[in-house]
Design a protein around this motif. Structure first.
Motif, mmCIF file in Angstrom:
data_model
loop_
_atom_site.group_PDB
_atom_site.id
_atom_site.type_symbol
_atom_site.label_atom_id
_atom_site.label_comp_id
_atom_site.label_asym_id
_atom_site.label_seq_id
_atom_site.Cartn_x
_atom_site.Cartn_y
_atom_site.Cartn_z
ATOM 1 N N GLY A 1 0.825 -1.199 0.000
ATOM 2 C CA GLY A 1 0.000 0.000 0.000
ATOM 3 C C GLY A 1 0.861 1.251 0.000
ATOM 4 O O GLY A 1 2.056 1.209 -0.311
ATOM 5 N N ILE A 2 0.267 2.374 0.368
ATOM 6 C CA ILE A 2 1.005 3.636 0.387
ATOM 7 C C ILE A 2 2.208 3.536 1.321
ATOM 8 O O ILE A 2 3.322 3.943 0.975
ATOM 9 C CB ILE A 2 0.079 4.793 0.796
ATOM 10 C CG1 ILE A 2 -0.859 5.145 -0.367
ATOM 11 C CG2 ILE A 2 0.883 6.024 1.218
ATOM 12 C CD1 ILE A 2 -1.916 6.176 -0.035
ATOM 13 N N GLY A 3 2.027 2.957 2.508
ATOM 14 C CA GLY A 3 3.131 2.848 3.453
ATOM 15 C C GLY A 3 4.226 1.921 2.980
ATOM 16 O O GLY A 3 5.419 2.220 3.110
ATOM 17 N N LEU B 1 4.458 6.729 -5.775
ATOM 18 C CA LEU B 1 5.381 6.062 -4.854
ATOM 19 C C LEU B 1 5.882 4.744 -5.430
ATOM 20 O O LEU B 1 7.076 4.421 -5.337
ATOM 21 C CB LEU B 1 4.688 5.815 -3.513
ATOM 22 C CG LEU B 1 4.410 7.049 -2.651
ATOM 23 C CD1 LEU B 1 3.439 6.702 -1.517
ATOM 24 C CD2 LEU B 1 5.706 7.614 -2.078
ATOM 25 N N VAL B 2 4.986 3.963 -6.034
ATOM 26 C CA VAL B 2 5.376 2.683 -6.628
ATOM 27 C C VAL B 2 6.390 2.897 -7.747
ATOM 28 O O VAL B 2 7.428 2.217 -7.821
ATOM 29 C CB VAL B 2 4.131 1.935 -7.150
ATOM 30 C CG1 VAL B 2 4.534 0.764 -8.041
ATOM 31 C CG2 VAL B 2 3.277 1.440 -5.976
ATOM 32 N N TYR C 1 -9.968 11.363 11.221
ATOM 33 C CA TYR C 1 -10.340 12.733 11.557
ATOM 34 C C TYR C 1 -9.189 13.727 11.482
ATOM 35 O O TYR C 1 -9.409 14.909 11.237
ATOM 36 C CB TYR C 1 -10.988 12.767 12.942
ATOM 37 C CG TYR C 1 -12.262 11.957 12.989
ATOM 38 C CD1 TYR C 1 -13.415 12.421 12.382
ATOM 39 C CD2 TYR C 1 -12.292 10.704 13.594
ATOM 40 C CE1 TYR C 1 -14.585 11.671 12.393
ATOM 41 C CE2 TYR C 1 -13.451 9.950 13.613
ATOM 42 C CZ TYR C 1 -14.590 10.432 13.009
ATOM 43 O OH TYR C 1 -15.731 9.680 13.013
ATOM 44 N N LEU C 2 -7.960 13.296 11.689
ATOM 45 C CA LEU C 2 -6.821 14.206 11.595
ATOM 46 C C LEU C 2 -6.145 14.140 10.235
ATOM 47 O O LEU C 2 -5.110 14.771 10.032
ATOM 48 C CB LEU C 2 -5.799 13.904 12.693
ATOM 49 C CG LEU C 2 -6.271 14.130 14.134
ATOM 50 C CD1 LEU C 2 -5.138 13.859 15.108
ATOM 51 C CD2 LEU C 2 -6.801 15.541 14.321
ATOM 52 N N ALA C 3 -6.731 13.396 9.305
ATOM 53 C CA ALA C 3 -6.207 13.306 7.939
ATOM 54 C C ALA C 3 -4.702 13.035 7.940
ATOM 55 O O ALA C 3 -3.946 13.681 7.227
ATOM 56 C CB ALA C 3 -6.516 14.598 7.161
ATOM 57 N N SER C 4 -4.276 12.057 8.734
ATOM 58 C CA SER C 4 -2.844 11.800 8.874
ATOM 59 C C SER C 4 -2.468 10.336 8.757
ATOM 60 O O SER C 4 -1.318 9.982 9.017
ATOM 61 C CB SER C 4 -2.333 12.345 10.217
ATOM 62 O OG SER C 4 -2.295 13.753 10.217
ATOM 63 N N GLY C 5 -3.402 9.462 8.359
ATOM 64 C CA GLY C 5 -3.067 8.056 8.242
ATOM 65 C C GLY C 5 -1.969 7.799 7.229
ATOM 66 O O GLY C 5 -0.960 7.136 7.519
ATOM 67 N N ALA C 6 -2.136 8.328 6.025
ATOM 68 C CA ALA C 6 -1.114 8.148 4.992
ATOM 69 C C ALA C 6 0.180 8.858 5.371
ATOM 70 O O ALA C 6 1.277 8.335 5.148
ATOM 71 C CB ALA C 6 -1.627 8.667 3.647
ATOM 72 N N VAL C 7 0.059 10.040 5.967
ATOM 73 C CA VAL C 7 1.263 10.790 6.325
ATOM 74 C C VAL C 7 2.057 10.066 7.413
ATOM 75 O O VAL C 7 3.287 10.071 7.394
ATOM 76 C CB VAL C 7 0.907 12.225 6.767
ATOM 77 C CG1 VAL C 7 2.168 12.972 7.197
ATOM 78 C CG2 VAL C 7 0.230 12.979 5.638
ATOM 79 N N MET C 8 1.369 9.419 8.366
ATOM 80 C CA MET C 8 2.105 8.649 9.372
ATOM 81 C C MET C 8 2.968 7.576 8.719
ATOM 82 O O MET C 8 4.087 7.299 9.159
ATOM 83 C CB MET C 8 1.143 8.016 10.370
ATOM 84 C CG MET C 8 0.661 8.968 11.451
ATOM 85 S SD MET C 8 -0.101 8.081 12.843
ATOM 86 C CE MET C 8 -1.649 7.579 12.115
ATOM 87 N N SER D 1 -4.998 6.929 -5.510
ATOM 88 C CA SER D 1 -4.309 6.151 -6.529
ATOM 89 C C SER D 1 -3.186 6.947 -7.183
ATOM 90 O O SER D 1 -2.180 6.371 -7.616
ATOM 91 C CB SER D 1 -5.294 5.660 -7.592
ATOM 92 O OG SER D 1 -5.904 6.741 -8.257
ATOM 93 N N ASP D 2 -3.324 8.271 -7.259
ATOM 94 C CA ASP D 2 -2.271 9.094 -7.853
ATOM 95 C C ASP D 2 -1.036 9.131 -6.959
ATOM 96 O O ASP D 2 0.104 9.032 -7.441
ATOM 97 C CB ASP D 2 -2.785 10.513 -8.108
ATOM 98 C CG ASP D 2 -3.827 10.575 -9.215
ATOM 99 O OD1 ASP D 2 -3.834 9.663 -10.067
ATOM 100 O OD2 ASP D 2 -4.631 11.521 -9.229
#
Length: 405
Positions: free
Chosen positions: A15-17, A117-118, A302-309, A111-112
């Protein structure tokens, strides 16, 4: 860069991570192999919000321009009352905000970002393998052995368990389960001209109300409208095992403003996303395997930070590993401990604050009135409640330095 030349690393999950960690480590010269169970790489869902704590990292990795070319830079974060549509408060995302945090707040299709990243990970030399499901990781001495569903075994100096919310590797450390929030998300993206908006949308707008909220923002250079409807599922409250359905969508917003109710016709109703997180845990390490991303710290959004973490995890691990290199070897047990020690408190704070933020958004009665008044009267020039989130930088955090203003 070749600080990690000779290091062998396996990433379980694409995934993104997973892609971000493959990129960060391959950029520093590591021999990275990523195993992804899906037949091809891709991300389901729609829009994604990335704060400056993420955009700074993408710039460092050299893919910010590629990603932002497909995204949008909103002017403000806007909170409205879902019942009255009144604007309660705004966060100006302009020059002062960008200078303070050293980056921009932007929105992009999942997806963008993922495809960028991929592609960058492959260009950096990482080997990305599809149709490869990791079923187990076992540490023996200085090696971690990864078993795939086809029975093959692969060895590495360290393994990153990044197989998401429903991780098959997390049970090696913790006997816990995903926690259902009782809220379910419906999404939908449509061409902007089909939205029928009264004025051009240049912000991320969140309508917050009793037991529900509704998010709108533009995507793909403003050509698309992304919408997210999140509400408390009556089926969950009744104790039903399967909760959240298309039949619950419209009634959940009966008490909301017409602006919100009229937008619901654009939501996808053939799929939905019950919202889960996990209780925070302090230990992410089992031998030479470390859990990262949603396998370690899946948040509510809620903090819109899942991908950023996950991006922060990748930067932190690759920085620590490169700095710790001694000759041709790195002290991986110590590196993993250092990463765990730094990242767990931050990520666990995001998990717990996210739960609290969700409760705040969904207040009713006197609680809603008090929240609205606090939002209306807040000092919009103050950053004291957001510096911890958007100002974080792992390198500065290790050195004890503050973000320059």
């Amino acid at each position: 860069m070749s600080e990690l030349k000779g290091a062998r690393i396996i990433v379980a999950g694409g995934g993104i991570g997973g892609a971000a960690n493959a990129l960060a480590l391959a950029r520093k010269g590591a021999d990275v192999t990523l195993f992804e169970r899906a037949a091809e790489f891709g991300e389901v869902g729609a829009g994604l919000q990335i704060g400056p704590h993420g955009s700074r990292i993408l710039k460092e990795w050299g893919i910010f321009d590629e990603v932002i070319a497909k995204g949008v830079l909103p002017k403000n974060l806007v909170f409205r009352d879902a019942i009255t549509a009144e604007v309660l408060t705004k966060v100006d995302l302009g020059r002062e905000y960008q200078q303070r945090y050293g980056g921009v707040y932007f929105v992009v299709h999942r997806s963008d970002l993922h495809s960028a990243l991929v592609s960058a990970a492959r260009r950096a030399g990482a080997t990305l393998v599809n149709d490869a499901t990791v079923t187990d990781v076992v540490t023996e001495g200085d090696l971690a052995h990864v078993t795939l569903a086809d029975g093959s075994v692969h060895s590495a100096d360290v393994v990153l368990g990044m197989d998401g919310l429903h991780s098959v590797l997390r049970p090696k450390l913790h006997d816990d389960k995903p926690v259902g929030s009782g809220y379910v998300a419906f999404r939908g993206t449509i061409p902007m001209e089909e939205a029928g908006l009264e004025e051009e949308l240049e912000d991320v707008v969140g309508y917050i109300g009793p037991r529900c909220h509704f998010i709108q923002y533009p995507l793909r250079s403003g050509a698309m409208l992304n919408q997210v409807a999140v509400f408390q599922s009556p089926a969950f409250l009744r104790g039903e095992e399967m909760w959240g359905s298309a039949e619950e969508l419209l009634p959940a917003y009966d008490h909301c403003h017409e602006t919100v109710r009229s937008a619901l016709k654009h939501m996808w109703t053939d799929r939905w996303w019950p919202m889960f997180d996990r209780d925070p845990v302090d230990n992410w390490i089992d031998g030479r395997m470390i859990l990262l991303g949603d396998a370690a710290h899946p948040p509510l959004q809620y903090l819109a930070s899942g991908a950023v973490m996950a991006l922060e995890d990748a930067k932190c691990l690759s920085d620590y590993a490169a700095e710790d290199l001694r000759g041709d070897t790195a002290n991986w047990p110590q590196i993993l401990r250092d990463v765990n020690t730094e990242r767990a408190p931050r990520c666990n704070r995001i998990l717990t604050t996210g739960r609290m933020w969700g409760d705040l958004w969904h207040l009713d009665g006197a609680g809603r009135e008090a929240r609205n008044e606090l939002f209306r009267t807040r000092d919009t020039s103050s950053y004291k409640y957001t510096d911890w989130l958007w100002g974080y930088d792992s390198a500065r955090n290790r050195d004890g330095l503050a973000l320059s203003h």
